[in-house]
Design a protein around this motif. Structure first.
Motif, PDB file in Angstrom:
ATOM      1  N   SER A 114       0.826  -1.211   0.000  1.00 24.84           N
ATOM      2  CA  SER A 114       0.000   0.000   0.000  1.00 24.84           C
ATOM      3  C   SER A 114       0.861   1.262   0.000  1.00 24.84           C
ATOM      4  O   SER A 114       0.598   2.213  -0.744  1.00 24.84           O
ATOM      5  CB  SER A 114      -0.936  -0.005   1.215  1.00 24.84           C
ATOM      6  N   PHE A 115       1.902   1.285   0.838  1.00 26.43           N
ATOM      7  CA  PHE A 115       2.781   2.461   0.890  1.00 26.43           C
ATOM      8  C   PHE A 115       3.539   2.639  -0.427  1.00 26.43           C
ATOM      9  O   PHE A 115       3.761   3.772  -0.884  1.00 26.43           O
ATOM     10  CB  PHE A 115       3.752   2.349   2.058  1.00 26.43           C
ATOM     11  N   ALA A 116       3.947   1.535  -1.040  1.00 33.73           N
ATOM     12  CA  ALA A 116       4.636   1.626  -2.333  1.00 33.73           C
ATOM     13  C   ALA A 116       3.701   2.212  -3.396  1.00 33.73           C
ATOM     14  O   ALA A 116       4.116   3.028  -4.227  1.00 33.73           O
ATOM     15  CB  ALA A 116       5.135   0.251  -2.767  1.00 33.73           C
ATOM     16  N   ALA A 117       2.423   1.794  -3.362  1.00 28.65           N
ATOM     17  CA  ALA A 117       1.454   2.311  -4.333  1.00 28.65           C
ATOM     18  C   ALA A 117       1.186   3.801  -4.110  1.00 28.65           C
ATOM     19  O   ALA A 117       1.047   4.571  -5.068  1.00 28.65           O
ATOM     20  CB  ALA A 117       0.152   1.520  -4.235  1.00 28.65           C
ATOM     21  N   ILE A 118       1.123   4.216  -2.842  1.00 31.44           N
ATOM     22  CA  ILE A 118       0.924   5.645  -2.536  1.00 31.44           C
ATOM     23  C   ILE A 118       2.122   6.456  -3.030  1.00 31.44           C
ATOM     24  O   ILE A 118       1.969   7.544  -3.615  1.00 31.44           O
ATOM     25  CB  ILE A 118       0.705   5.844  -1.025  1.00 31.44           C
ATOM     26  N   GLY A 119       3.329   5.932  -2.809  1.00 32.08           N
ATOM     27  CA  GLY A 119       4.528   6.602  -3.315  1.00 32.08           C
ATOM     28  C   GLY A 119       4.502   6.720  -4.831  1.00 32.08           C
ATOM     29  O   GLY A 119       4.862   7.755  -5.408  1.00 32.08           O
ATOM     30  N   MET A 120       4.058   5.654  -5.500  1.00 31.90           N
ATOM     31  CA  MET A 120       3.926   5.688  -6.955  1.00 31.90           C
ATOM     32  C   MET A 120       2.929   6.763  -7.380  1.00 31.90           C
ATOM     33  O   MET A 120       3.131   7.477  -8.363  1.00 31.90           O
ATOM     34  CB  MET A 120       3.472   4.322  -7.460  1.00 31.90           C
ATOM     35  N   GLY A 121       1.816   6.881  -6.631  1.00 35.44           N
ATOM     36  CA  GLY A 121       0.819   7.895  -6.934  1.00 35.44           C
ATOM     37  C   GLY A 121       1.394   9.302  -6.866  1.00 35.44           C
ATOM     38  O   GLY A 121       1.080  10.158  -7.710  1.00 35.44           O
ATOM     39  N   ALA A 122       2.252   9.548  -5.870  1.00 32.10           N
ATOM     40  CA  ALA A 122       2.897  10.862  -5.752  1.00 32.10           C
ATOM     41  C   ALA A 122       3.811  11.123  -6.947  1.00 32.10           C
ATOM     42  O   ALA A 122       3.854  12.247  -7.481  1.00 32.10           O
ATOM     43  CB  ALA A 122       3.688  10.932  -4.444  1.00 32.10           C
ATOM     44  N   VAL A 123       4.542  10.110  -7.386  1.00 32.61           N
ATOM     45  CA  VAL A 123       5.420  10.253  -8.550  1.00 32.61           C
ATOM     46  C   VAL A 123       4.583  10.547  -9.805  1.00 32.61           C
ATOM     47  O   VAL A 123       4.938  11.397 -10.630  1.00 32.61           O
ATOM     48  CB  VAL A 123       6.263   8.982  -8.747  1.00 32.61           C
ATOM     49  N   LEU A 124       3.453   9.842  -9.962  1.00 30.50           N
ATOM     50  CA  LEU A 124       2.572  10.075 -11.109  1.00 30.50           C
ATOM     51  C   LEU A 124       2.027  11.494 -11.106  1.00 30.50           C
ATOM     52  O   LEU A 124       1.900  12.134 -12.163  1.00 30.50           O
ATOM     53  CB  LEU A 124       1.427   9.067 -11.101  1.00 30.50           C
ATOM     54  N   TRP A 125       1.671  11.982  -9.933  1.00 33.04           N
ATOM     55  CA  TRP A 125       1.142  13.343  -9.825  1.00 33.04           C
ATOM     56  C   TRP A 125       2.185  14.360 -10.306  1.00 33.04           C
ATOM     57  O   TRP A 125       1.858  15.276 -11.072  1.00 33.04           O
ATOM     58  CB  TRP A 125       0.740  13.622  -8.387  1.00 33.04           C
ATOM     59  N   CYS A 126       3.419  14.175  -9.878  1.00 28.35           N
ATOM     60  CA  CYS A 126       4.495  15.064 -10.342  1.00 28.35           C
ATOM     61  C   CYS A 126       4.716  14.908 -11.849  1.00 28.35           C
ATOM     62  O   CYS A 126       4.948  15.894 -12.569  1.00 28.35           O
ATOM     63  CB  CYS A 126       5.793  14.753  -9.597  1.00 28.35           C
ATOM     64  N   GLY A 127       4.629  13.657 -12.325  1.00 28.43           N
ATOM     65  CA  GLY A 127       4.771  13.413 -13.758  1.00 28.43           C
ATOM     66  C   GLY A 127       3.697  14.104 -14.573  1.00 28.43           C
ATOM     67  O   GLY A 127       3.958  14.609 -15.673  1.00 28.43           O
ATOM     68  N   LEU A 128       2.477  14.145 -14.039  1.00 24.59           N
ATOM     69  CA  LEU A 128       1.383  14.848 -14.727  1.00 24.59           C
ATOM     70  C   LEU A 128       1.678  16.334 -14.875  1.00 24.59           C
ATOM     71  O   LEU A 128       1.366  16.941 -15.908  1.00 24.59           O
ATOM     72  CB  LEU A 128       0.073  14.653 -13.957  1.00 24.59           C
ATOM     73  N   LEU A 129       2.247  16.922 -13.849  1.00 27.12           N
ATOM     74  CA  LEU A 129       2.575  18.347 -13.907  1.00 27.12           C
ATOM     75  C   LEU A 129       3.612  18.629 -14.988  1.00 27.12           C
ATOM     76  O   LEU A 129       3.551  19.652 -15.684  1.00 27.12           O
ATOM     77  CB  LEU A 129       3.095  18.820 -12.547  1.00 27.12           C
ATOM     78  N   ILE A 130       4.550  17.700 -15.144  1.00 25.07           N
ATOM     79  CA  ILE A 130       5.623  17.895 -16.132  1.00 25.07           C
ATOM     80  C   ILE A 130       5.143  17.579 -17.547  1.00 25.07           C
ATOM     81  O   ILE A 130       5.437  18.318 -18.503  1.00 25.07           O
ATOM     82  CB  ILE A 130       6.834  17.017 -15.767  1.00 25.07           C
ATOM     83  N   LEU A 131       4.384  16.481 -17.688  1.00 26.70           N
ATOM     84  CA  LEU A 131       3.983  16.002 -19.014  1.00 26.70           C
ATOM     85  C   LEU A 131       2.616  16.520 -19.455  1.00 26.70           C
ATOM     86  O   LEU A 131       2.140  16.146 -20.530  1.00 26.70           O
ATOM     87  CB  LEU A 131       3.966  14.462 -19.032  1.00 26.70           C
TER      88      LEU A 131
END
Length: 514
Positions: free
Chosen positions: A449-466
């Protein structure tokens, strides 16, 4: 007797299910591009849902929930499993022929009962016409499901898992042919559906025969074995009926809002991709494996199989759910927004995708938990739980519709899904330690669960960039692929660092046949 290799079986079924769901997604891309949300798509969805609704009674749902454990135990003990399968095929064929005839005769009443909001509109007559052509699909696909159950119980998963791919291939071909040769594209699709059912049945019937089980039907006979099968199947059928009522309540609510049936259908197809690859694959393999282990009184092996199935399911599903919640609009706009599907449609579909994403882990958990009951030929307990789930779904879908509009069915589906999963989890505890997740599962689930939440944070940052690239016509496919790849890599890296999973364990599981 050949043992069932749980992990490799899940991977085999998962691979072919992934192929089927990816092609299914391509199918929806073409449907939304050539037809688009509106009366025609709403009518097609409602009509196609009719045979698939009954399929849950007589196909992979209720009938197989009773048939697979009984066949598996006879197959394990060498007790004329082939004769039992032939009798089941004969009885099922007889019932399906009667059902198909009645449905074709009373199709207008069936459409009114399942999509009452269409009454007096163009969609109603279209649904009746499409339904009469597509309903015979139930006959072929349900018999195919029985043959698939035989193959799965015998440990042969590839053919049964690969056969559904042909429905999507044939429908995509029909869409392309209709667009190329002219005429109404939808009718090409409608006529292709029953043909796809014939192809599916032919593939698994031949595969079962090569596996040593001939399934030539004969005259139906009422034997003690068939009486036992029906006795077990009826509660499972009622349970499956409750699930279908949930879908129909949602469709009834959505049919009162313009384009809503098509929007929810498109969202459903997107979240069904991880659900099919993980949840359905695990359920297909786990049920015969548990039944055979319980027959052999291998309780330690049964608990190990159950716990690893749950662990693998959630390790793959939780990050998928987070991705659907964090980035639904990029997924929907890149995949579906073209032709007859506009930006407003994408926004609506994306909202439903995010809500379904919240419920995705619960839907997968149900596929892991239900075999605990079905392997013991207990279909009554899941039925009682499903009734309560139906009440929750109906109250929320109908009660929230005047306030929230067309999105109410999606919210109701997600809440009812978690309610059902919790009931199954609590109810299974009466079977003792064999039905409880082991210590390794309990350690890993929090790390997953914590790994998935961390992935979600990375995706959110990726959305801002891409974000700009996702909106650019020439770059959006590459940008989406990059975002998905970023999510996968980040989840693996974070999960590996947290100890959520270890690659060597998967390799060992393949070697052990687990």
């Amino acid at each position: 007797m050949k043992p069932i290799r749980l992990i490799s079986g899940v991977m085999t079924v998962g691979f072919w299910t992934l192929m089927s769901r990816v092609l299914g997604l391509v199918r929806e891309v073409f449907l939304l591009a050539y037809i688009g949300p509106g009366p025609v798509l709403d009518a097609f969805v409602a009509a196609f849902r009719l045979p698939n609704m009954f399929r849950r009674f007589f196909g992979e749902g209720a009938f197989n929930a009773a048939f697979v454990p009984m066949f598996s135990k006879r197959y394990e003990a060498g007790e004329d499993a082939q004769g039992f399968a032939r009798e089941a095929m004969s009885g099922l064929s007889f019932v399906l022929l009667i059902l198909t005839g009645l449905a074709l005769l009373f199709m207008p009443a069936l459409v009114w009962a399942t999509a009452g909001g269409f009454a007096g509109t163009e969609s109603f007559d279209l649904t009746v016409g499409y339904g009469r052509v597509m309903f015979p699909y139930i006959l072929f696909i349900s018999l195919a499901a029985l043959a698939s159950g035989v193959l799965n119980a015998a440990g042969h998963f590839a053919a049964a898992a690969a056969a559904p791919v042909f429905l999507n291939i044939l429908v995509i071909g029909a869409l392309l042919a209709g667009n190329l040769f002219g005429g109404e594209v939808i009718w090409w699709v409608v006529w292709m559906v029953p043909l796809a059912g014939v192809v599916h049945l032919g593939i698994v019937w031949v595969a079962a025969r090569r596996a040593g089980v001939s399934l030539m039907p004969g005259r139906p006979r009422w034997t003690p074995e068939m009486k036992q099968l029906v006795t077990i199947a009826i509660p499972a059928a009622l349970s499956g009926g409750v699930m279908q009522i949930n879908l129909l309540v949602g469709q009834q609510v959505a049919s009162n809002f313009e384009k809503a049936v098509g929007w929810l259908y498109a969202a459903d197809r997107l979240y069904q991709l991880p659900l099919g690859v993980v949840g359905i694959a695990v359920g297909i393999v786990l049920l015969p494996d548990l039944a055979r282990r319980l027959r052999a009184e291998d309780h330690d092996g049964a608990r190990e199989a159950y716990s690893r199935a749950g662990e693998v399911s959630l390790a793959l599903t939780v990050p998928a759910a987070v991705a659907l919640i964090v980035m639904p609009l990029p997924l929907v706009s890149v995949l579906f927004e073209r032709g007859q599907t506009g930006s407003d449609d994408s926004a609506a579909i994306a909202m439903a995708v995010a809500i379904y994403g919240l419920g995705l882990p619960s839907f997968v958990l149900q596929k892991v938990l239900q075999p605990l009951f079905y392997a013991r030929e207990d279909t009554k307990t899941p039925f009682r739980y499903a009734l309560w789930s139906m009440v929750v779904n109906a109250v929320l879908a109908i009660g929230l519709a005047p306030i929230l509009g067309w999105i109410a069915p999606a919210i109701a589906t997600t809440v009812a899904g978690w309610f059902m999963a919790i009931l199954l989890l609590i109810g299974g505890r009466r079977f003792g330690e064999v039905a409880r997740f082991d210590a390794r599962f309990k350690r890993r689930i929090w790390r997953i669960s914590f790994a998935a939440i961390g992935m979600g944070a990375v995706l959110w940052c990726g959305l801002l960039i891409l974000g700009p690239a996702l909106a650019a016509t020439g770059w959006r496919y590459l940008a989406l692929a990059g975002l998905v790849g970023l999510g996968m890599v980040s989840y693996f890296v974070i999960g590996r660092a947290l100890g959520a999973f270890y690659p060597h364990e998967l390799k060992a599981a393949f070697r052990r046949g687990r």
